[in-house]
Design an enzyme around this catalytic site. Sequence first.
Site, mmCIF file in Angstrom:
data_model
loop_
_atom_site.group_PDB
_atom_site.id
_atom_site.type_symbol
_atom_site.label_atom_id
_atom_site.label_comp_id
_atom_site.label_asym_id
_atom_site.label_seq_id
_atom_site.Cartn_x
_atom_site.Cartn_y
_atom_site.Cartn_z
ATOM 1 N N ASN A 10 0.814 -1.153 0.046
ATOM 2 C CA ASN A 10 -0.137 0.044 -0.179
ATOM 3 C C ASN A 10 0.857 1.339 0.020
ATOM 4 O OD1 ASN A 10 -1.932 2.016 0.440
ATOM 5 N ND2 ASN A 10 -2.210 1.461 2.563
ATOM 6 N N TRP A 11 0.955 2.138 -1.120
ATOM 7 C CA TRP A 11 1.921 2.956 -1.189
ATOM 8 C C TRP A 11 1.282 4.429 -0.450
ATOM 9 C CZ3 TRP A 11 4.818 3.858 -6.485
ATOM 10 C CH2 TRP A 11 5.945 2.527 -6.468
ATOM 11 N N LYS A 12 -0.051 4.437 -0.047
ATOM 12 C CA LYS A 12 -0.740 5.544 0.349
ATOM 13 C C LYS A 12 -0.617 6.612 -0.458
ATOM 14 C CE LYS A 12 -0.030 3.181 4.894
ATOM 15 N NZ LYS A 12 0.003 3.444 6.298
ATOM 16 N N HIS A 94 -9.282 0.854 5.070
ATOM 17 C CA HIS A 94 -8.117 1.016 5.979
ATOM 18 C C HIS A 94 -8.237 1.837 7.034
ATOM 19 C CE1 HIS A 94 -4.021 2.245 6.516
ATOM 20 N NE2 HIS A 94 -3.588 1.084 5.861
ATOM 21 N N GLU A 96 -6.818 4.323 8.011
ATOM 22 C CA GLU A 96 -6.690 5.853 7.751
ATOM 23 C C GLU A 96 -7.888 6.216 7.057
ATOM 24 O OE1 GLU A 96 -2.939 5.458 5.602
ATOM 25 O OE2 GLU A 96 -2.119 4.793 7.899
ATOM 26 N N GLU A 164 -4.946 -5.520 10.660
ATOM 27 C CA GLU A 164 -3.961 -4.548 11.026
ATOM 28 C C GLU A 164 -4.229 -3.671 12.216
ATOM 29 O OE1 GLU A 164 -2.080 -3.140 6.855
ATOM 30 O OE2 GLU A 164 -3.998 -1.905 7.189
ATOM 31 N N GLY A 170 2.791 1.731 10.976
ATOM 32 C CA GLY A 170 3.664 3.000 10.529
ATOM 33 C C GLY A 170 4.476 3.134 11.843
ATOM 34 N N SER A 208 3.722 -2.518 10.355
ATOM 35 C CA SER A 208 5.236 -2.681 10.504
ATOM 36 C C SER A 208 5.971 -3.978 10.182
ATOM 37 C CB SER A 208 5.664 -2.371 11.821
ATOM 38 O OG SER A 208 5.168 -0.981 12.084
ATOM 39 N N GLY A 229 2.964 -1.178 4.110
ATOM 40 C CA GLY A 229 2.793 0.151 3.924
ATOM 41 C C GLY A 229 4.200 0.473 3.483
ATOM 42 N N GLY A 230 4.884 1.079 4.405
ATOM 43 C CA GLY A 230 6.373 1.751 4.500
ATOM 44 C C GLY A 230 7.224 0.891 3.516
HETATM 45 C C1 PEP Z 1 -0.682 -0.172 6.391
HETATM 46 O O1 PEP Z 1 -0.934 1.049 6.493
HETATM 47 O O2 PEP Z 1 -1.548 -0.686 5.755
HETATM 48 C C2 PEP Z 1 0.679 -0.548 6.723
HETATM 49 C C3 PEP Z 1 0.802 -1.837 7.323
HETATM 50 O O3 PEP Z 1 1.637 0.288 7.122
HETATM 51 P P1 PEP Z 1 2.933 0.116 7.619
HETATM 52 O O4 PEP Z 1 3.475 -1.322 6.902
HETATM 53 O O5 PEP Z 1 3.970 0.957 7.206
HETATM 54 O O6 PEP Z 1 2.904 -0.142 8.956
#
Ligand code: PEP
Length: 249
Positions: A10-12, A94, A96, A164, A170, A208, A229-230
């Site tokens: 997920n590049w957000k 999600h 967010e 999640e 994050g 994470s 994500g990241g």
């Molecule tokens: C996400 O936002 O779906 C996520 C899992 O982010 P991260 O891997 O950066 O914690």
Amino acid sequence: MAPRKLAAGNWKMNGDLASLTEIDQLCKAHPEPGCDMLICPPALLVYPMVASAQTHALMVGGQDCHAKESGAHTGDISAAQLRDAGADYVILGHSERRADHGETNADVAAKAAAAHQAGLIAIICVGETEAQRDAGETLSVIGDQIAGSLPERSDSANTVIAYEPVWAIGTGRTPTNEQIAEVHGFIRRQLDGRTGDAVNLRLLYGGSVKPVNAAEIFAIPNVDGALVGGASLKAADFGGIVAALEAAG
Ligand code: PEP
């Protein structure tokens, strides 16, 4: 037969056309991945990413869609438009979007039904906040999200669930293996008894996930992949996670 495991990125709201070089590198390093490999970039990059991934085994997805097929909804995009651009998946609910846009379980279910109708696979996100975990409410929150966010005809072909924990996204913090196993086992039991083969749908862990902890997470029962994500922004990091999932078999 169990569906292939899934490494989803997920590049957000990150990335631009120049970032497509990462996709090139990822596809070159994993020309025939032993798991499904998906990147969900910002909507503007869906079409160019599909075009640049065309000869490779990479699938592309959106990060949200509207519940309606078309109409006067300024700034939104429909599931059918994502499909038209070449997307195979869409992330829905999600944390967010639930927090920033007030999305409810019913909103998520309506969007997922639209995604299914358009031929997209919906990745439906669920997860507790830190306060909810501290209050011992984790399983009841997840139970309500599963009951409310999955539309009627959800099955293993059209739906994926991503667990999640909001406090793990994050932050560099992850639940213990036992906590992940408890929630994934609980979700599996919640799906038992739903129509179709919902009990077999893929359950991703997200929060994470990095190359360094991926193998340990993938060894947990009922973890069929990850939503990342990241660590999905760089080909080398995401490739490390893909490799760990391939090794997990
Ligand atoms: C996400 O936002 O779906 C996520 C899992 O982010 P991260 O891997 O950066 O914690």
